[in-house]
Write a protein that holds these residues in place. Sequence first.
Motif, PDB file in Angstrom:
ATOM      1  N   GLY A 311       0.780  -1.232   0.000  1.00 45.42           N
ATOM      2  CA  GLY A 311       0.000   0.000   0.000  1.00 45.42           C
ATOM      3  C   GLY A 311       0.809   1.278   0.000  1.00 45.42           C
ATOM      4  N   ILE A 312       2.066   1.215  -0.391  1.00 44.80           N
ATOM      5  CA  ILE A 312       2.906   2.408  -0.470  1.00 44.80           C
ATOM      6  C   ILE A 312       3.752   2.340  -1.742  1.00 44.80           C
ATOM      7  CG2 ILE A 312       3.072   2.686   2.040  1.00 44.80           C
ATOM      8  CD1 ILE A 312       5.952   1.620   1.796  1.00 44.80           C
ATOM      9  N   GLY A 322      -3.006  -4.242  -7.214  1.00 44.58           N
ATOM     10  CA  GLY A 322      -3.602  -4.201  -5.871  1.00 44.58           C
ATOM     11  C   GLY A 322      -2.690  -3.498  -4.894  1.00 44.58           C
ATOM     12  N   SER A 323      -2.428  -4.162  -3.769  1.00 46.06           N
ATOM     13  CA  SER A 323      -1.619  -3.518  -2.727  1.00 46.06           C
ATOM     14  C   SER A 323      -0.118  -3.578  -3.041  1.00 46.06           C
ATOM     15  CB  SER A 323      -1.882  -4.182  -1.365  1.00 46.06           C
ATOM     16  OG  SER A 323      -1.467  -5.535  -1.404  1.00 46.06           O
ATOM     17  N   LEU A 324       0.248  -4.306  -4.090  1.00 50.66           N
ATOM     18  CA  LEU A 324       1.660  -4.366  -4.518  1.00 50.66           C
ATOM     19  C   LEU A 324       1.786  -3.771  -5.918  1.00 50.66           C
ATOM     20  CD1 LEU A 324       2.520  -7.956  -3.240  1.00 50.66           C
ATOM     21  CD2 LEU A 324       3.390  -5.824  -2.306  1.00 50.66           C
ATOM     22  N   ASN A 325       1.152  -2.629  -6.104  1.00 50.97           N
ATOM     23  CA  ASN A 325       1.052  -2.058  -7.446  1.00 50.97           C
ATOM     24  C   ASN A 325       2.146  -1.037  -7.736  1.00 50.97           C
ATOM     25  OD1 ASN A 325      -0.115  -1.930  -9.962  1.00 50.97           O
ATOM     26  ND2 ASN A 325      -1.489  -0.246  -9.404  1.00 50.97           N
ATOM     27  N   ASN A 326       3.374  -1.363  -7.346  1.00 50.01           N
ATOM     28  CA  ASN A 326       4.479  -0.482  -7.707  1.00 50.01           C
ATOM     29  C   ASN A 326       4.930  -0.796  -9.127  1.00 50.01           C
ATOM     30  OD1 ASN A 326       5.244   1.247  -5.346  1.00 50.01           O
ATOM     31  ND2 ASN A 326       5.079  -0.756  -4.372  1.00 50.01           N
TER      32      ASN A 326
ATOM     33  N   TYR B  74       4.104  13.449  -4.305  1.00 52.37           N
ATOM     34  CA  TYR B  74       3.657  12.098  -3.956  1.00 52.37           C
ATOM     35  C   TYR B  74       2.644  12.170  -2.825  1.00 52.37           C
ATOM     36  CZ  TYR B  74       3.532   7.380  -2.153  1.00 52.37           C
ATOM     37  OH  TYR B  74       3.090   6.152  -1.725  1.00 52.37           O
ATOM     38  N   TYR B  77       0.428   5.786  -3.577  1.00 46.10           N
ATOM     39  CA  TYR B  77       0.879   4.980  -4.716  1.00 46.10           C
ATOM     40  C   TYR B  77      -0.273   4.637  -5.659  1.00 46.10           C
ATOM     41  CZ  TYR B  77      -1.264   0.620  -3.188  1.00 46.10           C
ATOM     42  OH  TYR B  77      -2.169  -0.354  -2.865  1.00 46.10           O
ATOM     43  N   LYS B  79      -3.012   4.045  -8.374  1.00 43.34           N
ATOM     44  CA  LYS B  79      -2.979   4.282  -9.822  1.00 43.34           C
ATOM     45  C   LYS B  79      -4.269   3.774 -10.449  1.00 43.34           C
ATOM     46  CE  LYS B  79       1.974   3.397  -9.645  1.00 43.34           C
ATOM     47  NZ  LYS B  79       1.949   2.815  -8.281  1.00 43.34           N
TER      48      LYS B  79
END
Lengths: 459, 101
Positions: A311-312, A322-326, B74, B77, B79
């Motif tokens: 989430g970051i 989702g929560s790993l959307n880097n 920022y 995150y 999108k």
Amino acid sequence: MLHIGNEYIPLCSGSSRRSFLQFGAAAMTGMTLANLFKLQAAGAVDDKKAKIRNCITLFLVGSPGQHDTWDMKPDAPEDVRGKFRPISTSVPGVQICEHFPRMARVMDRVALIRSLNYNTGSSHENGQRWMMTGHDFNAANKQPYMGSVISRVFGPKGDLPASIVLPVGIGNTGTSTPHGQESAFLGSAHAPFFLGSDPARADFKVADLEPPKGQTEFRVEARRKLLTEIDELQRQVETSSTLERDTAYARAFNLLTNPTTKKAFDLNEEPAKLRDRYGRNTFGQSCLMARRLIERGSRFVTVNQFDTVFGISCWDMHADGGSLNNTYADYEHVLCPQFDLAFTALLEDLQQRGLLEETVIAVISEFGRTPKLNSRGGRDHYPSVWTNFLAGGPIRGGRVIGSSDKIGAAPHDRPVQPSQVVASIYQAMGIDLETTMLPGPGGRPIRFIEAEPIRELFA
Amino acid sequence: MDQKLEGKPSATLRLEGRKVTRSEITNHWGTRLQWKVSRDGKEIATATAGPEPVFEHAEATPGKYEIVLQQFHYVSYAKDKDGKFTASKYVDISEPVTYTV
């Protein structure tokens, strides 16, 4: 007695009435017991007899992809080489990602290790333990964090803890196993002091350095006097062997009440321009605080860039929606620029203050990322090869140790294990791994680590 | 703990001919900087603002040009389905400078 460097260590220990008084001291100051124990001194080696250096570890939680940062493969197929382009650096023939323009200028002071690898699982925690302890995980024989080892061997240099973690400990990164920042068999006296707060916030305060609600500094001071009187009474009835100066609770009070010690954590004392140079964000200000703490006597400071991967915006670029959307967008707009600014600020700041020669900077991460982009344009965990780097102290910059193959999938030459990086950090800090032993579980002397330092870092 | 950005960044721009020079940035967030170029009120280009403080847009199509320095703000995150940030975005951190070709 065990000889550890210049220090004699008693092999047997037990609780004493003084221990109970220290519990009381912790309660009275409002400092958590865990952090009080971390401050208990075991005695320091003689700085005059050994060349002791410090270490700042920048831990890039989540792990940058090697293809997108420090081991680019511009000639590989598009789904391997990724989106970014390489740029030249101050070292002929060495290229890094275009989003590290400042780092490119200081590559002559940096030693890249491009062939790191291990093969024991790809969870974040596994990589964290490897890089923080130099050992594979064994639940029955947990290994201590590097900072705890340094605390045990060198001890504190002043009123500050020998080992500090900024800004907070690592939390949820996927599994509920340790992250490698624990003191293990060295005991809680050598666990790191966790700042527990974000130094980039305008209302920043160190949780353990503030008197609890309802406690004024006057009341804390009154309780210190009371404790001193009780302690004096106790000294009259104890044997001489228990009368050795024990600085643990004095140090706890010092952290709480000593203006000089508290100032070590006060970034408002730094010029605004310098704070800008590091970047006005959590990571940048933590790097600046690391320099302040090293300058004022801490020996080993780790900056955890993140405390989670969920989430970051962080390096863990799965692009899962989702929560790993880097994604590459996080790397380009946030992560690479922030790292580039903070890392080079730290390097240059230490150098300008004459501290770089006595301070090792280790930039480490859990693992690499998959050579081939996944179906969503991200990269997943990949411990088979990746790049970390060292600078400062006796580390020779401007060199690349090891290499990966054409698609960054495996070491091509000079494979390096995490334990060798940790051994190199110990050696760079002044520990002779051939002649110095560590008190292991039960006080049994053991080797620091079963690995040889990377000789090319020092040659 | 998500990254906390402190303060509000700002810089001043100086124009000499078509060459723009930026000052040091106060309250630098550390995130990416870019030059935004507009012509006759319409954005036509962006370019990374690296460590070098000087920028010159090469295009010479006649019109009134406006150049401003921006930094990525920022916020989170998050999108959209196309991978574009939904809350985080570039914001102006300088007053614009203008010239006419």
